[in-house]
Scaffold this active site. Structure first.
Site, PDB file in Angstrom:
ATOM      1  N   LYS A 154     -44.108  26.929  53.647  1.00  0.00           N
ATOM      2  CA  LYS A 154     -42.751  27.370  53.322  1.00  0.00           C
ATOM      3  C   LYS A 154     -42.026  27.944  54.537  1.00  0.00           C
ATOM      4  CE  LYS A 154     -44.039  31.989  51.551  1.00  0.00           C
ATOM      5  NZ  LYS A 154     -43.225  32.815  52.452  1.00  0.00           N
ATOM      6  N   ASP A 155     -42.745  28.222  55.636  1.00  0.00           N
ATOM      7  CA  ASP A 155     -42.112  28.739  56.851  1.00  0.00           C
ATOM      8  C   ASP A 155     -41.613  27.639  57.778  1.00  0.00           C
ATOM      9  OD1 ASP A 155     -42.585  31.373  56.102  1.00  0.00           O
ATOM     10  OD2 ASP A 155     -44.513  31.471  57.142  1.00  0.00           O
ATOM     11  N   ARG A 198     -33.331  33.501  47.746  1.00  0.00           N
ATOM     12  CA  ARG A 198     -33.853  32.871  46.531  1.00  0.00           C
ATOM     13  C   ARG A 198     -34.326  33.931  45.545  1.00  0.00           C
ATOM     14  NH1 ARG A 198     -38.965  32.211  44.889  1.00  0.00           N
ATOM     15  NH2 ARG A 198     -39.726  32.967  46.906  1.00  0.00           N
ATOM     16  N   ARG A 199     -35.110  34.893  46.043  1.00  0.00           N
ATOM     17  CA  ARG A 199     -35.626  35.937  45.165  1.00  0.00           C
ATOM     18  C   ARG A 199     -34.512  36.866  44.692  1.00  0.00           C
ATOM     19  NH1 ARG A 199     -41.055  37.053  48.799  1.00  0.00           N
ATOM     20  NH2 ARG A 199     -42.465  35.655  47.658  1.00  0.00           N
ATOM     21  N   ARG A 217     -45.966  45.696  53.462  1.00  0.00           N
ATOM     22  CA  ARG A 217     -45.033  45.760  52.337  1.00  0.00           C
ATOM     23  C   ARG A 217     -45.614  46.557  51.174  1.00  0.00           C
ATOM     24  NH1 ARG A 217     -41.637  40.071  52.374  1.00  0.00           N
ATOM     25  NH2 ARG A 217     -41.740  39.735  54.615  1.00  0.00           N
ATOM     26  N   CYS A 242     -33.308  29.456  55.052  1.00  0.00           N
ATOM     27  CA  CYS A 242     -33.643  30.706  54.380  1.00  0.00           C
ATOM     28  C   CYS A 242     -32.426  31.589  54.106  1.00  0.00           C
ATOM     29  CB  CYS A 242     -34.685  31.484  55.181  1.00  0.00           C
ATOM     30  SG  CYS A 242     -34.131  31.940  56.841  1.00  0.00           S
ATOM     31  N   ARG A 251     -39.503  43.915  55.395  1.00  0.00           N
ATOM     32  CA  ARG A 251     -40.161  43.022  56.348  1.00  0.00           C
ATOM     33  C   ARG A 251     -41.583  43.533  56.588  1.00  0.00           C
ATOM     34  NH1 ARG A 251     -37.539  40.185  60.134  1.00  0.00           N
ATOM     35  NH2 ARG A 251     -39.600  39.272  60.399  1.00  0.00           N
TER      36      ARG A 251
END
Length: 301
Positions: free
Chosen positions: A80-81, A128-129, A152, A247, A146
């Protein structure tokens, strides 16, 4: 054959690189591997959301330069990166079996719940989130966060947020869950309600394009590739490519094999489409193109 494998230095990145290393050794007993740790621009800039400092190439460009210069032979990424387009002369050499694609909501045990009143502070910088959280729960305020997974979680436990969202595949790979963090609650979000990022949970190895069919590393990478995952990977990436999404936009895609059908759910902003077709790479490409046209409002289902 010696294979130099490029990776970032976080515990999760090293787990992913070692999974590629193990797959190679299982297929080629005489292979000698070396992990080469590189730091990316995305690792160095931690005070701003990714959407403000550039596209997904923030975590990839240093590896692509090292591949092009011959300093490493493979670069391992969380799929996904990846940017929408790879650097010239490079390709995705291997696609490993997919982990759990879901997102997980982490909450302090006994703390606030999203959707139960105002001022629930959710830690996420992902567009998206952010969009899906606001559609799913009332009263949610999203604040950027981040750092790696452990960082996190520490910020959540220190009280900086009422909840955070993380990828379940990363938590699983680091063996982080209710047993290791009993003061936290883990709530997986079903993809039908909260679509994951395109290619979430997939590990890939990027390499140089083979000049001919006799390249031994390319042949080895084909043997460790999971074809079903590769089909879904290509379909989901094609959705983003057709949308020209990065992104900074609320885009999502989730492809899977469901019995004899290939199913694709995709989101672009508040538009969602759900399609299905025969299980093949060519059909996946067709579904991705159709999904992008539907999401841009160019056609109707």
């Amino acid at each position: 054959m010696k294979i130099r494998i490029g990776t970032r230095g976080s515990r999760l990145a090293l787990w992913q690189a070692k999974s590629v290393e193990e797959a190679i050794r299982e297929e080629e007993k005489d292979a000698r591997t070396e992990l080469v740790i590189l730091q990316t621009k995305g690792d160095r800039i931690l005070d701003r959301p990714l959407s403000e400092i550039g596209d997904k190439g923030l975590f990839v460009s240093e590896f692509e330069q090292a591949l092009s210069e011959g300093r490493i032979d493979l670069a391992v990424h969380s799929a996904k990166d990846l940017p929408a387009r790879l650097a010239p002369g490079l390709t995705i050499s291997a696609v490993l079996p997919r982990g759990d694609a879901r997102d997980v909501l982490l909450l302090p045990r006994g703390g606030k719940r999203p959707g139960q009143g105002r001022n629930f502070v959710l830690g996420t910088g992902s567009q998206r989130r952010i969009l899906q959280a606001r559609l799913l729960w009332e009263g949610v305020s999203c604040r950027p966060i981040r750092g790696n997974v452990e960082t996190r979680i520490r910020k959540l436990k220190e009280g900086g947020y009422d909840g955070i969202l993380l990828a379940k595949a990363g938590l699983d790979r680091l063996e982080i869950g209710p047993e290791t963090e009993p003061e936290l609650e883990f709530h997986p979000l079903e993809p039908e309600r909260f679509l994951p990022a395109a290619c979430q949970g997939i590990i890939v190895a990027e390499g140089r394009e083979a000049r001919d069919g006799t390249d031994p590393l390319a042949a080895l990478c084909r043997r460790i590739t999971r074809e079903e995952t590769a089909m879904c990977f290509e379909t989901e990436r094609r959705v983003l490519e057709e949308l020209e999404a990065d992104c900074s936009q609320a885009a999502a895609a989730w492809c899977r094999l469901d019995g004899e059908r290939l199913r694709l759910d995709a989101r672009y902003g508040e538009r969602v489409c759900r399609l299905s077709g025969a299980p093949s790479r060519e059909e996946g490409k067709r579904l991705a193109i159709r999904a992008a046209r539907l999401l841009r409002g160019e056609m109707r289902e």
